[in-house]
Write a protein that holds these residues in place. Structure first.
Motif, PDB file in Angstrom:
ATOM      1  N   ILE A 180       1.036  76.766  13.968  1.00 33.40           N
ATOM      2  CA  ILE A 180       2.361  76.589  13.354  1.00 33.40           C
ATOM      3  C   ILE A 180       2.330  75.347  12.468  1.00 33.40           C
ATOM      4  CG2 ILE A 180       4.816  76.215  13.787  1.00 33.40           C
ATOM      5  CD1 ILE A 180       4.383  77.545  16.530  1.00 33.40           C
ATOM      6  N   PRO A 181       2.520  75.494  11.182  1.00 32.76           N
ATOM      7  CA  PRO A 181       2.487  74.335  10.277  1.00 32.76           C
ATOM      8  C   PRO A 181       3.813  73.571  10.314  1.00 32.76           C
ATOM      9  CG  PRO A 181       3.000  76.294   9.033  1.00 32.76           C
ATOM     10  CD  PRO A 181       2.790  76.748  10.464  1.00 32.76           C
ATOM     11  N   HIS A 182       3.803  72.398   9.766  1.00 39.01           N
ATOM     12  CA  HIS A 182       5.040  71.626   9.649  1.00 39.01           C
ATOM     13  C   HIS A 182       4.885  70.593   8.531  1.00 39.01           C
ATOM     14  CE1 HIS A 182       2.596  68.891  12.152  1.00 39.01           C
ATOM     15  NE2 HIS A 182       3.373  67.914  11.684  1.00 39.01           N
ATOM     16  N   VAL A 183       5.974  69.978   8.152  1.00 41.46           N
ATOM     17  CA  VAL A 183       5.963  68.893   7.168  1.00 41.46           C
ATOM     18  C   VAL A 183       6.423  67.614   7.853  1.00 41.46           C
ATOM     19  CG1 VAL A 183       6.258  70.287   5.096  1.00 41.46           C
ATOM     20  CG2 VAL A 183       8.270  69.591   6.409  1.00 41.46           C
ATOM     21  N   GLU A 184       5.958  66.493   7.357  1.00 40.37           N
ATOM     22  CA  GLU A 184       6.311  65.196   7.934  1.00 40.37           C
ATOM     23  C   GLU A 184       7.321  64.471   7.050  1.00 40.37           C
ATOM     24  OE1 GLU A 184       5.714  63.739  10.686  1.00 40.37           O
ATOM     25  OE2 GLU A 184       4.100  64.942  11.570  1.00 40.37           O
ATOM     26  N   ASP A 185       8.363  63.957   7.673  1.00 39.88           N
ATOM     27  CA  ASP A 185       9.323  63.073   7.002  1.00 39.88           C
ATOM     28  C   ASP A 185       8.660  61.711   6.880  1.00 39.88           C
ATOM     29  OD1 ASP A 185      11.345  61.247   6.392  1.00 39.88           O
ATOM     30  OD2 ASP A 185      12.859  62.298   7.574  1.00 39.88           O
ATOM     31  N   SER A 186       8.482  61.213   5.654  1.00 36.22           N
ATOM     32  CA  SER A 186       7.754  59.956   5.457  1.00 36.22           C
ATOM     33  C   SER A 186       8.420  58.778   6.147  1.00 36.22           C
ATOM     34  CB  SER A 186       7.612  59.661   3.960  1.00 36.22           C
ATOM     35  OG  SER A 186       8.891  59.548   3.345  1.00 36.22           O
ATOM     36  N   THR A 187       9.746  58.864   6.379  1.00 33.68           N
ATOM     37  CA  THR A 187      10.443  57.741   7.016  1.00 33.68           C
ATOM     38  C   THR A 187      10.223  57.708   8.524  1.00 33.68           C
ATOM     39  OG1 THR A 187      12.499  58.987   7.332  1.00 33.68           O
ATOM     40  CG2 THR A 187      12.226  57.806   5.241  1.00 33.68           C
ATOM     41  N   ASN A 188       9.739  58.835   9.096  1.00 36.94           N
ATOM     42  CA  ASN A 188       9.552  58.884  10.549  1.00 36.94           C
ATOM     43  C   ASN A 188       8.485  57.923  11.037  1.00 36.94           C
ATOM     44  OD1 ASN A 188      11.551  60.745  10.968  1.00 36.94           O
ATOM     45  ND2 ASN A 188      10.183  62.518  11.041  1.00 36.94           N
ATOM     46  N   GLY A 189       7.541  57.568  10.169  1.00 36.62           N
ATOM     47  CA  GLY A 189       6.476  56.662  10.581  1.00 36.62           C
ATOM     48  C   GLY A 189       6.796  55.199  10.362  1.00 36.62           C
ATOM     49  N   ASP A 190       8.001  54.895   9.893  1.00 34.18           N
ATOM     50  CA  ASP A 190       8.398  53.512   9.621  1.00 34.18           C
ATOM     51  C   ASP A 190       9.309  53.011  10.743  1.00 34.18           C
ATOM     52  OD1 ASP A 190       9.223  51.078   8.682  1.00 34.18           O
ATOM     53  OD2 ASP A 190      10.253  51.858   6.902  1.00 34.18           O
ATOM     54  N   PRO A 191       8.835  52.092  11.592  1.00 38.60           N
ATOM     55  CA  PRO A 191       9.670  51.613  12.709  1.00 38.60           C
ATOM     56  C   PRO A 191      10.901  50.851  12.264  1.00 38.60           C
ATOM     57  CG  PRO A 191       7.656  50.322  12.541  1.00 38.60           C
ATOM     58  CD  PRO A 191       7.508  51.470  11.588  1.00 38.60           C
ATOM     59  N   ASP A 192      10.897  50.385  11.005  1.00 34.12           N
ATOM     60  CA  ASP A 192      12.040  49.621  10.506  1.00 34.12           C
ATOM     61  C   ASP A 192      13.071  50.493   9.799  1.00 34.12           C
ATOM     62  OD1 ASP A 192      10.937  47.181  11.395  1.00 34.12           O
ATOM     63  OD2 ASP A 192       9.671  47.066   9.606  1.00 34.12           O
ATOM     64  N   ALA A 193      12.775  51.778   9.656  1.00 26.71           N
ATOM     65  CA  ALA A 193      13.688  52.665   8.930  1.00 26.71           C
ATOM     66  C   ALA A 193      14.958  52.950   9.723  1.00 26.71           C
ATOM     67  CB  ALA A 193      12.985  53.969   8.574  1.00 26.71           C
ATOM     68  N   ALA A 194      14.844  52.975  11.051  1.00 27.08           N
ATOM     69  CA  ALA A 194      16.002  53.264  11.908  1.00 27.08           C
ATOM     70  C   ALA A 194      15.708  52.778  13.317  1.00 27.08           C
ATOM     71  CB  ALA A 194      16.313  54.760  11.905  1.00 27.08           C
ATOM     72  N   ALA A 195      16.776  52.483  14.052  1.00 27.59           N
ATOM     73  CA  ALA A 195      16.599  52.009  15.430  1.00 27.59           C
ATOM     74  C   ALA A 195      15.882  53.046  16.275  1.00 27.59           C
ATOM     75  CB  ALA A 195      17.967  51.682  16.036  1.00 27.59           C
ATOM     76  N   ARG A 196      16.179  54.330  16.022  1.00 25.60           N
ATOM     77  CA  ARG A 196      15.511  55.402  16.765  1.00 25.60           C
ATOM     78  C   ARG A 196      14.003  55.381  16.519  1.00 25.60           C
ATOM     79  NH1 ARG A 196      18.012  59.134  20.393  1.00 25.60           N
ATOM     80  NH2 ARG A 196      20.231  59.124  19.972  1.00 25.60           N
ATOM     81  N   ASN A 197      13.637  55.141  15.277  1.00 26.77           N
ATOM     82  CA  ASN A 197      12.200  55.069  14.955  1.00 26.77           C
ATOM     83  C   ASN A 197      11.521  53.972  15.745  1.00 26.77           C
ATOM     84  OD1 ASN A 197      12.820  57.009  13.095  1.00 26.77           O
ATOM     85  ND2 ASN A 197      11.827  56.017  11.371  1.00 26.77           N
ATOM     86  N   TYR A 198      12.175  52.815  15.840  1.00 25.86           N
ATOM     87  CA  TYR A 198      11.584  51.685  16.563  1.00 25.86           C
ATOM     88  C   TYR A 198      11.394  52.030  18.035  1.00 25.86           C
ATOM     89  CZ  TYR A 198      10.606  46.911  17.975  1.00 25.86           C
ATOM     90  OH  TYR A 198       9.990  45.788  18.476  1.00 25.86           O
ATOM     91  N   LEU A 199      12.390  52.696  18.613  1.00 22.03           N
ATOM     92  CA  LEU A 199      12.255  53.110  20.009  1.00 22.03           C
ATOM     93  C   LEU A 199      11.083  54.077  20.181  1.00 22.03           C
ATOM     94  CD1 LEU A 199      15.879  53.756  21.372  1.00 22.03           C
ATOM     95  CD2 LEU A 199      14.182  52.191  22.309  1.00 22.03           C
ATOM     96  N   ARG A 200      10.999  55.047  19.268  1.00 22.12           N
ATOM     97  CA  ARG A 200       9.967  56.078  19.394  1.00 22.12           C
ATOM     98  C   ARG A 200       8.566  55.519  19.139  1.00 22.12           C
ATOM     99  NH1 ARG A 200      11.498  58.880  15.623  1.00 22.12           N
ATOM    100  NH2 ARG A 200       9.858  58.562  14.101  1.00 22.12           N
ATOM    101  N   LEU A 201       8.446  54.651  18.121  1.00 19.47           N
ATOM    102  CA  LEU A 201       7.117  54.197  17.699  1.00 19.47           C
ATOM    103  C   LEU A 201       6.628  52.942  18.412  1.00 19.47           C
ATOM    104  CD1 LEU A 201       7.614  54.713  13.861  1.00 19.47           C
ATOM    105  CD2 LEU A 201       6.361  56.207  15.420  1.00 19.47           C
ATOM    106  N   GLU A 202       7.552  52.094  18.833  1.00 20.63           N
ATOM    107  CA  GLU A 202       7.148  50.807  19.413  1.00 20.63           C
ATOM    108  C   GLU A 202       7.444  50.705  20.917  1.00 20.63           C
ATOM    109  OE1 GLU A 202       5.526  48.502  17.817  1.00 20.63           O
ATOM    110  OE2 GLU A 202       5.634  49.336  15.794  1.00 20.63           O
ATOM    111  N   VAL A 203       8.641  51.115  21.317  1.00 14.24           N
ATOM    112  CA  VAL A 203       9.064  50.892  22.704  1.00 14.24           C
ATOM    113  C   VAL A 203       8.494  51.944  23.651  1.00 14.24           C
ATOM    114  CG1 VAL A 203      11.047  50.726  24.254  1.00 14.24           C
ATOM    115  CG2 VAL A 203      11.166  49.732  21.955  1.00 14.24           C
TER     116      VAL A 203
END
Length: 457
Positions: A180-203
């Protein structure tokens, strides 16, 4: 398919012959859900429709995502619908974050499309176990009660989340196994883009280092708290079953609140908002605590009020709490610290220091016990102002001097201290109650409601 869906309660999945609207961003999670629902529905003569909302926040990348989902659906004979909206414009107009505005537009689109499919259609999103754990943590650090720690529900407000017991890792394995293919949102890999990103990527990775089963345990705690939350709601419903409900008003006795456990009282108040017909949205713990403060601190025989969201006024008098949506009479009302009162055309709030426009009164002196009240000024009442040179003038005379009409005079907030007139808005503070500039004071903030509305526009 069966392995992943074995984690999901069967009642959440589409019934035989019933349509399902699947929210698809193009990311790995939603593409897996679309594939799972498509396989499930085909076996049961049901129909799945892929719904993609283009937020138009990432330029060409946003259009790429939409095209990807549309093309994949066309290749697999899956119905496809799309929508878009001005997220930035809505955020600016309503004072929302981009995330909040995007969510509002996206879910509005999903609900409209579901309605087109008929009353039996359900909306499906790809929220999974990791998302749920992040939600619980996010609510915890932002500040929440028990309800906020329960996480997401399998089904709520017309939204179904069948993957809440499936981890992100399991979804990735499913996508690899079924190509199953998919596309990546470029902002998902940026921990500073959103608080949720920081939780997912760092915490979350650090929590998994402490315990690889962190996601499972956080979700388990959420499920146990959901049982507690449900019990509190049931107890609150039982204790408010005989609340007096009239058009524009609900009434609850202080005794009923006093007899309830501490954990149940806020739920009883939330039930009052439900019974009033305005719902609980935007009612915070601060609002609930302020209502309880009224019931504890209003002097016997006095009336106190509190301005609340949705045009609701909380009113407490003689051991009865009332929530009302109808206009309030210009009667005398006790002022309690930090509890705003709508009085006629004004919002009146007692503060412990100057803030905005208002009237500064000297602090309480030893032996004084009666509180401050706001009410209409009686024409015979008098104020001693600096320009009256100690003699004092009647309110009627002072208003005539300032060209204030009789109708305006009757709607001016007058502040009484222990039954004695201390100040009148637009006229001034009596010398006996005046606070020297820069000295500690009791500050009665007064704001014209029309000005507030103009500022909000």
């Amino acid at each position: 398919m069966e392995e992943l869906l074995s984690h999901c309660p069967r009642w959440v999945l589409p019934a035989r012959g019933r349509p399902a609207l699947c929210a698809v961003s193009g990311g790995l999670d939603s593409m897996c859900l679309l594939d799972l629902l498509d396989r499930w529905c085909r076996e049961r003569q049901a129909k799945v429709v892929a719904a993609h909302f283009n937020h138009r926040l990432r330029g060409a990348e946003s259009d790429r995502d939409e095209a990807f989902v549309r093309d994949w659906c066309a290749a697999h004979d899956i119905a496809f619908v799309s929508g878009s909206g001005d997220v930035r414009g809505l955020a600016e107009r309503e004072g929302l974050s981009l995330e909040e505005a995007a969510r509002m537009l996206r879910y509005g689109f999903l609900h409209r499309e579901a309605e087109k499919l008929g009353k039996y259609a359900k909306i499906y999103t790809a929220h999974h176990a990791d998302d749920n754990a992040e939600t619980i943590l996010f609510n915890l650090i932002r500040g929440t009660g028990v309800a906020g720690l329960t996480g997401m529900a399998y089904q709520q407000d017309g939204i179904c989340r069948p993957l809440l017991n499936v981890t992100r890792e399991e979804l990735a394995a499913y996508a690899a196994a079924h190509h199953i293919p998919h596309v990546e949102d470029s902002t998902n890999g940026d921990p500073d883009a959103a608080a949720r990103n920081y939780l997912r990527l760092e915490v979350m990775p650090r929590l998994k280092q402490i315990n690889p089963r962190a996601v499972e345990h956080i979700n388990g705690a959420g499920r146990r708290l959901r049982v507690v939350d449900r019990s509190l709601e049931e107890e609150a419903a039982r204790r408010t079953a005989h609340v007096e409900v009239r058009e524009g008003r609900v009434t609850l006795s202080k005794r009923a609140l006093a007899e309830a456990p501490d954990a149940v009282r806020p739920r009883m108040l939330l039930r009052l908002f439900d019974l009033l017909g305005v719902g609980r949205r935007d009612i915070t713990a601060a609002h609930l605590n302020a209502i309880l403060y009224l019931t504890r601190n209003t002097l016997w025989g006095r009336e106190s009020r509190l301005d609340l969201p949705h045009g609701v006024t909380a009113r407490f008098c003689r051991d009865w709490l009332m929530l009302e949506t109808r206009p309030q009479l210009l009667t005398e009302v006790q002022l309690l610290p930090g509890c705003p009162v709508i009085w006629g055309d004004y919002r009146v709030t007692l503060l412990d220091q100057p803030q905005g426009e208002g009237l500064a009164l000297r602090p309480w002196q030893q032996g004084e016990r009666m509180g401050l009240t706001v009410g209409p000024a009686a024409p015979g009442d008098r104020l001693c102002l600096p320009e009256t040179h100690g003699g004092g003038r009647s309110i009627k005379r002072l208003c005539l001097d300032r060209r204030i009409s009789l109708s305006e005079r009757d709607r001016l907030p007058a502040i009484y201290a222990g039954g004695t007139l201390a100040a009148v808005w637009r006229l001034g503070v009596d010398e006996a109650f005046s606070a020297p500039a820069g000295e500690p004071c009791r500050f009665v903030q007064i704001t014209k409601i029309e000005k507030e509305r103009e500022h909000e526009k």
